[in-house]
Write an enzyme that holds these catalytic residues in place. Structure first.
Site, PDB file in Angstrom:
ATOM      1  N   ALA A  82       0.814  -1.210   0.000  1.00 58.91           N
ATOM      2  CA  ALA A  82       0.000   0.000   0.000  1.00 58.91           C
ATOM      3  C   ALA A  82       0.853   1.268   0.000  1.00 58.91           C
ATOM      4  O   ALA A  82       1.909   1.323   0.634  1.00 58.91           O
ATOM      5  CB  ALA A  82      -0.927  -0.005   1.212  1.00 58.91           C
ATOM      6  N   LEU A 144       2.965  -1.571   4.161  1.00 55.39           N
ATOM      7  CA  LEU A 144       3.223  -0.266   3.544  1.00 55.39           C
ATOM      8  C   LEU A 144       4.442  -0.355   2.635  1.00 55.39           C
ATOM      9  O   LEU A 144       5.496  -0.852   3.036  1.00 55.39           O
ATOM     10  CB  LEU A 144       3.462   0.805   4.606  1.00 55.39           C
ATOM     11  N   CYS A 145       4.300   0.148   1.432  1.00 58.74           N
ATOM     12  CA  CYS A 145       5.345  -0.030   0.425  1.00 58.74           C
ATOM     13  C   CYS A 145       6.664   0.624   0.822  1.00 58.74           C
ATOM     14  O   CYS A 145       7.732   0.074   0.591  1.00 58.74           O
ATOM     15  CB  CYS A 145       4.856   0.538  -0.909  1.00 58.74           C
ATOM     16  N   TYR A 146       6.603   1.811   1.435  1.00 55.74           N
ATOM     17  CA  TYR A 146       7.842   2.501   1.769  1.00 55.74           C
ATOM     18  C   TYR A 146       8.540   1.914   2.989  1.00 55.74           C
ATOM     19  O   TYR A 146       9.636   2.337   3.344  1.00 55.74           O
ATOM     20  CB  TYR A 146       7.589   3.999   1.948  1.00 55.74           C
ATOM     21  N   LYS A 160      14.097   4.569   1.245  1.00 60.63           N
ATOM     22  CA  LYS A 160      13.431   4.156   0.007  1.00 60.63           C
ATOM     23  C   LYS A 160      12.668   5.360  -0.533  1.00 60.63           C
ATOM     24  O   LYS A 160      11.801   5.915   0.135  1.00 60.63           O
ATOM     25  CB  LYS A 160      12.480   2.989   0.293  1.00 60.63           C
TER      26      LYS A 160
END
Length: 262
Positions: A82, A144-146, A160
């Site tokens: 996400a 969470l993607c980050y 990132k």
């Protein structure tokens, strides 16, 4: 240069999540069919939106809180985790199945695109690198993607900065990703994720003078131009793409069936 391949360059205005995701898919379908050339698009989001990966459960998001905060929830056709799109710049690349990069496989094409993005960020004075495959981070189960390390995504000074995901649309490539300008702490509340000990940084934290969106678009486009032998030509959506965009926004990306598929 005779070996330069012409790509269409689209710079889109801010828009809601359903419209942006529908536009990416409409473009990818047109590119795959041969009706449109390989395409590079840049856009931002308004209002804020959380985009879920293709296989992520919708229950990851606190939906009542999202409604209270005015945050849209959409599901991507690509994978990954996400992202709260708040202060970021999103790119999308669509290539047909017979394209040289598409034929090299997912990882090889992903790496080639990452190299172009790294070149663009480096031109701005940032120490951008592609993350090693075995990078580990304690927060990688957050959703969470980050907070999630992934192969060949882009890091600057230990943070990132670009989160990308790739999918195949009727065999063609659709890759899109988010360049983080600044982190929005509402991401933790909305996904009930633990706040990391070290705050996340974006471009605004890493440069003394933050480039405009236009300057970022120009730098990333130039990096891709150099690394991928592509010649960007400004263009626009076809009438068929506009019709398909409206259809997809209605029947897929604004539809609860798609959002609740898992």
């Amino acid at each position: 240069m005779s070996n330069m391949e012409t790509w269409r360059l689209l710079i889109s205005p801010p828009g809601p999540g359903a419209q942006q995701m529908a536009q990416d898919q409409a473009i990818a379908e047109a590119v795959q069919s041969g009706a449109s050339p390989p395409t590079l698009r840049f856009y931002t989001w308004w209002p804020r939106a959380i985009s879920l990966g293709y296989r992520q459960p919708v229950d990851l998001v606190d939906r009542p809180l999202a409604q209270t905060l005015g945050v849209d929830i959409v599901r991507r056709v690509t994978g990954g985790d996400a992202i709260l799109h708040s202060d970021d710049l999103t790119y999308a690349i669509a290539l047909p199945q017979n394209h040289r990069l598409a034929q090299r496989g997912v990882l090889a094409s992903y790496m080639a695109i990452s190299d172009g993005l790294v070149a663009g960020l480096t031109s701005l004075g940032l120490r951008a690198t592609s993350a090693p495959v075995d990078r580990a981070w304690k927060g990688q189960e957050s959703g969470l993607c980050y907070l999630t390390p992934s192969r060949h995504e882009i890091w600057i000074d230990g943070y990132k900065i670009v989160a990308s995901a790739q999918g195949r649309i009727h065999g063609g490539v659709l890759q899109h990703g988010s360049l983080l300008l600044s982190h929005d702490d509402d991401a933790y509340r909305l996904t009930r994720a633990s706040v990391p000990e070290t705050p996340l940084h974006g471009i605004r934290n890493l440069l003394p003078q933050v480039p405009t969106i236009g300057a970022l678009v120009q730098a990333l486009t130039e990096g891709l131009h150099q690394e991928m032998a592509m010649n960007p030509e400004p263009g626009s959506l076809s009438s068929a793409e506009l019709r398909r965009l409206d259809e997809l926004a209605r029947i897929r990306y604004s539809d609860t069936t798609w959002l609740h598929r898992c």
